[in-house]
Design a protein around this motif. Structure first.
Motif, PDB file in Angstrom:
ATOM      1  N   VAL A   1       0.965 -49.606   1.903  1.00  0.00           N
ATOM      2  CA  VAL A   1       0.246 -48.764   2.864  1.00  0.00           C
ATOM      3  C   VAL A   1      -1.247 -48.765   2.583  1.00  0.00           C
ATOM      4  N   MET A   2      -1.629 -48.574   1.335  1.00  0.00           N
ATOM      5  CA  MET A   2      -3.041 -48.485   0.992  1.00  0.00           C
ATOM      6  C   MET A   2      -3.763 -49.792   1.282  1.00  0.00           C
ATOM      7  N   MET A   3      -3.127 -50.922   0.957  1.00  0.00           N
ATOM      8  CA  MET A   3      -3.749 -52.222   1.218  1.00  0.00           C
ATOM      9  C   MET A   3      -3.874 -52.477   2.712  1.00  0.00           C
ATOM     10  N   TYR A   4      -2.804 -52.222   3.442  1.00  0.00           N
ATOM     11  CA  TYR A   4      -2.773 -52.545   4.871  1.00  0.00           C
ATOM     12  C   TYR A   4      -3.710 -51.651   5.675  1.00  0.00           C
TER      13      TYR A   4
ATOM     14  N   LEU B   1       2.041 -56.824  16.998  1.00  0.00           N
ATOM     15  CA  LEU B   1       2.817 -56.777  15.765  1.00  0.00           C
ATOM     16  C   LEU B   1       2.115 -55.928  14.705  1.00  0.00           C
ATOM     17  N   ALA B   2       0.780 -55.979  14.674  1.00  0.00           N
ATOM     18  CA  ALA B   2       0.030 -55.163  13.720  1.00  0.00           C
ATOM     19  C   ALA B   2       0.220 -53.673  14.009  1.00  0.00           C
ATOM     20  N   VAL B   3       0.214 -53.304  15.278  1.00  0.00           N
ATOM     21  CA  VAL B   3       0.422 -51.901  15.656  1.00  0.00           C
ATOM     22  C   VAL B   3       1.846 -51.460  15.303  1.00  0.00           C
ATOM     23  N   ILE B   4       2.822 -52.326  15.574  1.00  0.00           N
ATOM     24  CA  ILE B   4       4.206 -52.006  15.231  1.00  0.00           C
ATOM     25  C   ILE B   4       4.341 -51.784  13.733  1.00  0.00           C
ATOM     26  N   GLU B   5       3.638 -52.598  12.939  1.00  0.00           N
ATOM     27  CA  GLU B   5       3.710 -52.418  11.480  1.00  0.00           C
ATOM     28  C   GLU B   5       3.113 -51.072  11.070  1.00  0.00           C
ATOM     29  N   CYS B   6       2.040 -50.653  11.717  1.00  0.00           N
ATOM     30  CA  CYS B   6       1.477 -49.327  11.430  1.00  0.00           C
ATOM     31  C   CYS B   6       2.514 -48.232  11.675  1.00  0.00           C
ATOM     32  N   PHE B   7       3.198 -48.316  12.812  1.00  0.00           N
ATOM     33  CA  PHE B   7       4.225 -47.330  13.137  1.00  0.00           C
ATOM     34  C   PHE B   7       5.418 -47.426  12.181  1.00  0.00           C
ATOM     35  N   LEU B   8       5.792 -48.660  11.825  1.00  0.00           N
ATOM     36  CA  LEU B   8       6.950 -48.859  10.955  1.00  0.00           C
ATOM     37  C   LEU B   8       6.688 -48.310   9.556  1.00  0.00           C
TER      38      LEU B   8
ATOM     39  N   THR C   1       4.788 -45.899   8.881  1.00  0.00           N
ATOM     40  CA  THR C   1       4.824 -44.437   9.028  1.00  0.00           C
ATOM     41  C   THR C   1       6.266 -43.934   9.049  1.00  0.00           C
ATOM     42  N   VAL C   2       7.126 -44.628   9.774  1.00  0.00           N
ATOM     43  CA  VAL C   2       8.542 -44.255   9.826  1.00  0.00           C
ATOM     44  C   VAL C   2       9.180 -44.372   8.443  1.00  0.00           C
TER      45      VAL C   2
END
Length: 313
Positions: free
Chosen positions: A252-255, A111-118, A120-121
């Motif tokens: 984005v900056m926090m995550y 889920l963390a990786v999906i959030e990174c991609f999301l 970005t999208v």
């Protein structure tokens, strides 16, 4: 090396004891109620966003479609960690089997990786909307939205699956302590009694891929966005564009900042307490702040939410 301590006859029963937060007993009730409130606010806020966007046709736009995906993801994201954390506060620690611990990490990491991609999208969506406003509806059509969404949900599980294959070939001690509030991969690898150097290198490379590269893409997108906003002649137009993008940029900056600090550029003298504090930012604080930031800084969704609540009541 840990593998020199590997016992000759390994037991089939392997356990992980998650220490959680070692608070004084007087503070345990307060911490428990605090995380209960955070979990309730996070789940309720994200459900409200999904419900509001679904019930209002004026919000059926790509930006809010991705926001709904983010809210849906955040609900499951916090559910993988906070309920177990609350249980650990009551029992002064949690005991996980090897399978349970790795399963928690696998779901959480995916889920963390999906959030990174999301994220970005979502930055790419804002880039098209601000830099190409006249062609935006054509460029970011319904088909592309669905393709991007399905792709990031599928690709998000690949890095965790690769790491899981490495973990299947490692040997663990029978009883292990993890000084954290969830099964973090770096601490799981420290409980390995065989050689884990290849797995550690693989985790570093995958962390670099899923954090640094998306973060770089987001920065490039926002560089173009800021350039386009500066060229907007209207002060109101510039303010509206900055208001729309600043919410996403703050998240984005926090995550990404905490993720890169923990997994891509960790320091040797980084204490476990600091790791816990930084982990709270991307596991608890960001999911809770997302619905607050996106609603308070967005007049359209805030007004739609008010109408939806009044109609529902």
């Amino acid at each position: 090396m840990n593998y020199s301590k590997c016992p000759d006859n390994l037991s089939n029963v392997k356990e992980f004891y998650i220490l959680g937060f070692q608070n004084p007993p007087a503070l345990t009730s307060f911490v428990f109620l605090l995380f209960c409130a955070i979990y309730t606010v996070t789940v309720t806020g994200n459900i409200l966003i999904i419900f509001t966007v679904s019930m209002n046709n004026c919000l059926h736009l790509p930006m809010y479609f991705f926001l709904c995906n983010l809210s849906f993801l955040e609900i499951w994201y916090v559910t993988t960690t906070i309920p177990a954390m609350l249980g650990g506060l009551v029992t002064r620690g949690n005991t996980f089997s090897l399978t349970s611990c790795i399963s928690q990490w696998y779901l959480f990491a995916s889920l963390a990786v999906i959030e990174c991609f999301l994220l970005t999208v979502m930055s790419y969506d804002r880039y098209l909307a601000i830099c190409y406003p006249l062609r935006y509806s054509t460029l970011m059509g319904q088909r592309l939205c669905l393709q991007l969404t399905v792709s990031m949900w599928i690709l998000g599980f690949i890095p965790s699956t690769i790491t899981l294959l490495f973990l299947c070939h490692l040997q663990f001690f029978d009883h292990n302590e993890i000084d954290h509030f969830f099964c973090d991969i770096m601490l799981i690898l420290k409980s390995v009694c065989s050689d884990a150097s290849s797995a550690e290198s693989e985790v570093f490379l995958l962390s670099l891929f899923v954090t640094a590269i998306p973060f770089f893409c987001i920065i490039v997108s926002y560089a173009h966005i800021i350039t386009a906003i500066i060229k907007i002649p209207s002060t109101i137009g510039r303010h509206k564009a900055f208001s729309t993008c600043s919410s996403h940029l703050a998240v984005v900056m926090m995550y990404f900042g905490t993720m890169i600090t923990l997994y891509v550029a960790p320091t040797e003298d980084q204490s476990l307490n600091l790791n816990k504090a930084l982990s709270l930012l991307y596991t608890v604080a960001t999911p809770m702040l997302n619905p607050i930031i996106y609603t308070l800084r967005n007049k359209d969704i805030l007004e739609a939410m008010r109408k939806t609540i009044r109609k529902w009541m």
